[in-house]
Design an enzyme around this catalytic site. Structure first.
Site, PDB file in Angstrom:
ATOM      1  N   ASP A  31      22.478 -30.987  13.018  1.00  0.00           N
ATOM      2  CA  ASP A  31      22.452 -32.078  12.051  1.00  0.00           C
ATOM      3  C   ASP A  31      23.762 -32.135  11.259  1.00  0.00           C
ATOM      4  O   ASP A  31      24.182 -31.134  10.662  1.00  0.00           O
ATOM      5  CB  ASP A  31      21.278 -31.856  11.099  1.00  0.00           C
ATOM      6  CG  ASP A  31      20.833 -33.121  10.399  1.00  0.00           C
ATOM      7  OD1 ASP A  31      21.589 -34.098  10.404  1.00  0.00           O
ATOM      8  OD2 ASP A  31      19.716 -33.127   9.849  1.00  0.00           O
ATOM      9  N   ASP A  32      24.405 -33.314  11.267  1.00  0.00           N
ATOM     10  CA  ASP A  32      25.655 -33.529  10.512  1.00  0.00           C
ATOM     11  C   ASP A  32      26.750 -32.531  10.908  1.00  0.00           C
ATOM     12  O   ASP A  32      27.538 -32.076  10.057  1.00  0.00           O
ATOM     13  CB  ASP A  32      25.407 -33.415   9.002  1.00  0.00           C
ATOM     14  CG  ASP A  32      24.576 -34.549   8.437  1.00  0.00           C
ATOM     15  OD1 ASP A  32      24.105 -35.387   9.219  1.00  0.00           O
ATOM     16  OD2 ASP A  32      24.384 -34.582   7.209  1.00  0.00           O
ATOM     17  N   CYS A  87      21.226 -40.213  10.891  1.00  0.00           N
ATOM     18  CA  CYS A  87      20.214 -39.355  11.512  1.00  0.00           C
ATOM     19  C   CYS A  87      19.127 -40.108  12.270  1.00  0.00           C
ATOM     20  O   CYS A  87      18.978 -39.959  13.487  1.00  0.00           O
ATOM     21  CB  CYS A  87      19.554 -38.476  10.455  1.00  0.00           C
ATOM     22  SG  CYS A  87      20.697 -37.649   9.338  1.00  0.00           S
ATOM     23  N   LYS A 141      13.478 -30.935  12.354  1.00  0.00           N
ATOM     24  CA  LYS A 141      13.538 -32.226  11.666  1.00  0.00           C
ATOM     25  C   LYS A 141      12.985 -33.346  12.545  1.00  0.00           C
ATOM     26  O   LYS A 141      13.316 -33.441  13.724  1.00  0.00           O
ATOM     27  CB  LYS A 141      14.997 -32.519  11.289  1.00  0.00           C
ATOM     28  CG  LYS A 141      15.228 -33.853  10.599  1.00  0.00           C
ATOM     29  CD  LYS A 141      16.662 -33.940  10.122  1.00  0.00           C
ATOM     30  CE  LYS A 141      17.026 -35.301   9.596  1.00  0.00           C
ATOM     31  NZ  LYS A 141      18.386 -35.349   9.026  1.00  0.00           N
ATOM     32  N   HIS A 143      12.129 -37.161  11.066  1.00  0.00           N
ATOM     33  CA  HIS A 143      12.908 -38.263  10.498  1.00  0.00           C
ATOM     34  C   HIS A 143      12.795 -39.551  11.297  1.00  0.00           C
ATOM     35  O   HIS A 143      13.757 -40.309  11.427  1.00  0.00           O
ATOM     36  CB  HIS A 143      14.386 -37.843  10.360  1.00  0.00           C
ATOM     37  CG  HIS A 143      15.085 -38.588   9.252  1.00  0.00           C
ATOM     38  ND1 HIS A 143      16.445 -38.551   9.083  1.00  0.00           N
ATOM     39  CD2 HIS A 143      14.612 -39.367   8.246  1.00  0.00           C
ATOM     40  CE1 HIS A 143      16.795 -39.294   8.034  1.00  0.00           C
ATOM     41  NE2 HIS A 143      15.688 -39.801   7.511  1.00  0.00           N
ATOM     42  N   HIS A 230      23.095 -29.951   7.730  1.00  0.00           N
ATOM     43  CA  HIS A 230      22.873 -31.025   6.753  1.00  0.00           C
ATOM     44  C   HIS A 230      22.881 -30.450   5.332  1.00  0.00           C
ATOM     45  O   HIS A 230      22.567 -29.280   5.137  1.00  0.00           O
ATOM     46  CB  HIS A 230      21.513 -31.674   7.059  1.00  0.00           C
ATOM     47  CG  HIS A 230      21.269 -32.998   6.417  1.00  0.00           C
ATOM     48  ND1 HIS A 230      20.986 -33.130   5.067  1.00  0.00           N
ATOM     49  CD2 HIS A 230      21.219 -34.255   6.931  1.00  0.00           C
ATOM     50  CE1 HIS A 230      20.775 -34.406   4.786  1.00  0.00           C
ATOM     51  NE2 HIS A 230      20.917 -35.115   5.899  1.00  0.00           N
ATOM     52  N   ASP A 292      23.841 -35.027  15.804  1.00  0.00           N
ATOM     53  CA  ASP A 292      23.236 -36.350  15.610  1.00  0.00           C
ATOM     54  C   ASP A 292      24.218 -37.357  15.035  1.00  0.00           C
ATOM     55  O   ASP A 292      24.002 -38.567  15.138  1.00  0.00           O
ATOM     56  CB  ASP A 292      21.975 -36.258  14.737  1.00  0.00           C
ATOM     57  CG  ASP A 292      22.268 -35.840  13.294  1.00  0.00           C
ATOM     58  OD1 ASP A 292      23.348 -35.265  13.039  1.00  0.00           O
ATOM     59  OD2 ASP A 292      21.407 -36.066  12.434  1.00  0.00           O
ATOM     60  N   ASN A 293      25.291 -36.895  14.430  1.00  0.00           N
ATOM     61  CA  ASN A 293      26.360 -37.772  13.920  1.00  0.00           C
ATOM     62  C   ASN A 293      27.501 -36.879  13.482  1.00  0.00           C
ATOM     63  O   ASN A 293      27.430 -35.646  13.607  1.00  0.00           O
ATOM     64  CB  ASN A 293      25.879 -38.655  12.758  1.00  0.00           C
ATOM     65  CG  ASN A 293      25.054 -37.946  11.712  1.00  0.00           C
ATOM     66  OD1 ASN A 293      23.853 -38.205  11.575  1.00  0.00           O
ATOM     67  ND2 ASN A 293      25.664 -37.023  10.976  1.00  0.00           N
ATOM     68  N   LYS A 308      30.377 -39.136   8.758  1.00  0.00           N
ATOM     69  CA  LYS A 308      29.002 -39.603   8.880  1.00  0.00           C
ATOM     70  C   LYS A 308      28.794 -40.875   8.057  1.00  0.00           C
ATOM     71  O   LYS A 308      29.407 -41.061   7.018  1.00  0.00           O
ATOM     72  CB  LYS A 308      28.046 -38.509   8.385  1.00  0.00           C
ATOM     73  CG  LYS A 308      26.600 -38.930   8.252  1.00  0.00           C
ATOM     74  CD  LYS A 308      25.749 -37.873   7.575  1.00  0.00           C
ATOM     75  CE  LYS A 308      24.336 -38.375   7.340  1.00  0.00           C
ATOM     76  NZ  LYS A 308      23.457 -37.334   6.764  1.00  0.00           N
TER      77      LYS A 308
END
Length: 648
Positions: A31-32, A87, A141, A143, A230, A292-293, A308
């Site tokens: 994540d991130d 996300c 996660k 989301h 994240h 994810d980004n 992001k």
């Protein structure tokens, strides 16, 4: 005795391979995760850094990722790989194989308090794997929506789920997570007994448990979506890593914490892959790793421009690789790099190919099967990516409590004044890719509603600054910030100009080609569902198994178990693209009617009447009807905002 031992070993190997004509699949999401925060990209040649110029230094953070580097080196690195800049949109593309502009999930994220999720009409690829005989498990996660339990993992193709439904939380806050191993049942709230576990450790342990308990006669699919890295940037437990002793040279303290979080992510991946090895199924396992980004905060995407949230390369160009099986089930050539254009929508058809699962005959996919491309035996069929194509909605300024606040022209508040304003992020700011060329469309002027392709974006240097104001990392090059052509357009040749420095939009022929493709695609696009449903549901805190308990350390707030909104009048499940309103459009079980002239008066009468859940006011006859149930929903064509918002 020797032959007896050999026989036992052979039988154990055969047992581990039983039923293994289909590979096991481990799908890891970070994540991130910054493009410049994986070891094999730092100070090394890559598609973003073709000359191999320095991208960081010890003071800015050299982040060790030995496990991830090793696994990537044993497979195919995806160096022309793209995701969405946030996300929920990326996770939706992974699950559905469809663009945000076809699912309605993006460019904005789904906030846990908003009454919608990935539309019920969408099929998740885990459902296809289930149908192909896989045992499917989701960890970490989610989301992807939670106002209705049918939005969560155990209703969308997963046999079990442990994790958190929101977009973010404290790393020690597992008390609010959910745990369930029953299909079509809402996972239960974990509660305070599970509090104070650092999430990368907690989720890795859960994945290990799943592997250890798995029946090796069935193919296994584990979707492992780490919280790491994240925000919030919570210091990892000192018994796992002492960040001040491990990274004393990193100047920026938040970057030092982030470095520790990256180490914890790398170790968690090692722990899970070792569990596959111990179980005897690693040789038949395909590993997929994706961010994810792009990174944000202390994360680094350098030398890419942006971060992001944005459609600039720093937000959408991601770390990604695939490691094939050691066996001959689904091998890939080790130590290779793919420069084929690849998007996160491609995982759906590609994973189905890996698993020998039927794609089904659902909604048309935007993704392409890239398996043979990664094998090196075929050219990719992908020539375009539509990153963000906003349609229909417009930003609307409202004066609220003496200050200007923006909503959207499609917000439910325009047809039901009981709802709040909608979040307008991304109603402007388009982006697409065609072969080597990328088109960015910016609003150009100040956009307080947050344009997703804003001008003036820089290459953010890693590591921050010293106390005297000088940069911790000094780059070898100093690329200028490009200006938009005619105030709105950028065109870049990403293959030659990965840092988006040379704007080619003045080439009229090229700009027209890209705009024509963009506008043609826009005819098939749907608006972001947040522009209609992105408001706080009044029943958002009424969750099954919801409990509030105090934290035993001062840095965290009280935690609750999020989930479906009981008795919500707004949750959009199953009618995400319909006009679900409470004025002149509902028919249902009437409990009373009266003459009223305003919606506020009709609403107040419903609130004061026992058993009233819905109300409708006929604006011509001024009849206020109160209802306990509704029976029909007006089709989208007659919504207040017109037929354009209907899905094509």
């Amino acid at each position: 005795m020797f032959f007896q031992i050999v026989t036992i070993l052979l039988l154990s190997i055969v047992g581990a391979r039983a039923g293994s004509t289909k590979p096991h699949i481990l799908f890891v999401v970070a994540d991130d995760y910054g493009y410049n925060d994986v070891g094999y990209h730092q100070n090394a040649k890559s598609s973003a850094n073709p000359e191999g110029l320095p991208t960081t230094n010890p003071a800015a953070g050299l982040l060790p990722t030995p496990t991830i580097d090793k696994l990537a080196a044993e497979g195919v690195k995806l160096e022309n790989y793209y995701v969405q800049p946030l996300c929920s949109p990326t996770r939706s593309t992974i699950m559905t194989g469809r663009y945000p502009s076809h699912t309605g999930i993006g460019p904005d994220v789904i906030m846990i308090d908003w009454p919608y999720g990935v539309p019920a009409r969408e099929v998740f690829f885990a459902e296809r794997l289930q149908a192909a005989g896989y045992r499917t498990h989701a960890v970490g996660k989610w989301h992807l929506g939670a106002c209705d339990e049918r939005y969560v993992a155990t209703y969308r193709g997963f046999d079990s789920y442990v994790g958190y439904l929101s977009g973010g939380q404290g790393y020690y806050n597992q008390a609010g997570d959910r745990n369930g191993s029953a299909v079509n049942e809402l996972p239960k709230c974990l509660g305070p007994a599970c509090q104070n576990n650092y999430s990368s450790v907690f989720f890795a342990n859960e994945a290990v448990r799943i592997v250890n308990e798995h029946d090796i006669n069935k193919p296994l699919f584990v979707y492992l979506a780490f919280q790491s890295v994240h925000n919030p940037y919570d210091v990892p437990p000192i018994e796992h890593i002492d960040i001040n002793k491990t990274f004393p040279e990193i100047v920026n303290y938040e970057r030092r914490i982030y470095a520790g979080m990256v180490v914890m992510l790398d170790r968690a991946v090692a722990q899970v892959t070792e569990a596959f090895e111990t179980k005897g199924i690693w040789d038949d396992t395909v590993l997929i790793f994706t961010a994810d980004n792009g990174g944000i905060g202390p994360g680094s995407n350098y030398p890419l421009r942006g971060l992001k949230v944005l459609n600039w390369e720093g937000g959408i160009k991601a770390v990604g690789f695939v490691r094939g099986t050691n066996s001959n089930i689904r091998p890939l050539p080790a130590g290779t790099i793919s420069n084929a254009l690849f998007h996160s929508t491609d995982w759906f058809p590609t994973v189905c190919e890996i698993a020998q699962a039927d794609l089904g005959n659902g909604l048309p996919l935007d993704g392409y099967n890239q398996w043979d491309v990664m094998r090196g035996v075929a050219e990719t069929n992908r020539t375009t990516i539509f990153h963000n194509v906003p349609v229909v909605a417009k930003p609307i300024p409202l004066n609220i409590s003496g200050r200007t606040q923006y909503s959207t022209s499609t917000c439910m508040s325009y047809v039901d004044n009981r709802t709040g304003t909608c979040h307008p992020f991304g109603v402007t700011g388009g982006a697409m890719r065609y072969k080597d060329f990328k088109l960015l469309i910016t609003h150009g002027e100040p956009a307080p509603w947050e344009d997703s392709s804003p001008p003036g974006i820089i290459q953010i240097l890693p590591g921050g600054r010293y106390k005297n104001g000088t940069d911790v990392f000094v780059p070898s090059t100093n690329n200028s910030v490009p200006e938009p052509f005619q105030g709105h357009y950028y065109v870049f040749n990403i293959a030659k100009d990965p840092t988006e420095t040379n704007n080619l939009a003045s080439n009229a022929t090229l700009l027209k080609l890209l705009l024509d493709m963009y506008n043609s695609y826009a005819e098939t696009a749907v608006p972001d569902l947040s522009w209609r449903w992105g408001f706080l549901d009044p029943n958002r805190g009424n969750n099954p198994g919801d409990t509030v308990w105090p934290m035993d350390f001062a840095t965290q707030s009280p935690s609750t178990c999020s989930g479906p909104f009981l008795e919500s009048q707004y949750c959009a499940y199953g009618h995400e693209f319909e006009c679900y309103v409470y004025r002149t459009t509902l028919t249902g079980t009437s409990i009373s009617s009266s003459s009223e002239t305003t919606t506020a008066a009709c609403q107040a009468k419903c609130l004061d009447s026992h058993g009233c859940k819905y109300w409708t006011l006929d604006s011509k006859s001024h009849t206020c009807e109160l209802m306990s149930e509704y029976e029909s929903i007006q089709p989208c064509e007659t919504c207040a905002w017109g037929p354009q918002s209907c899905p094509k």
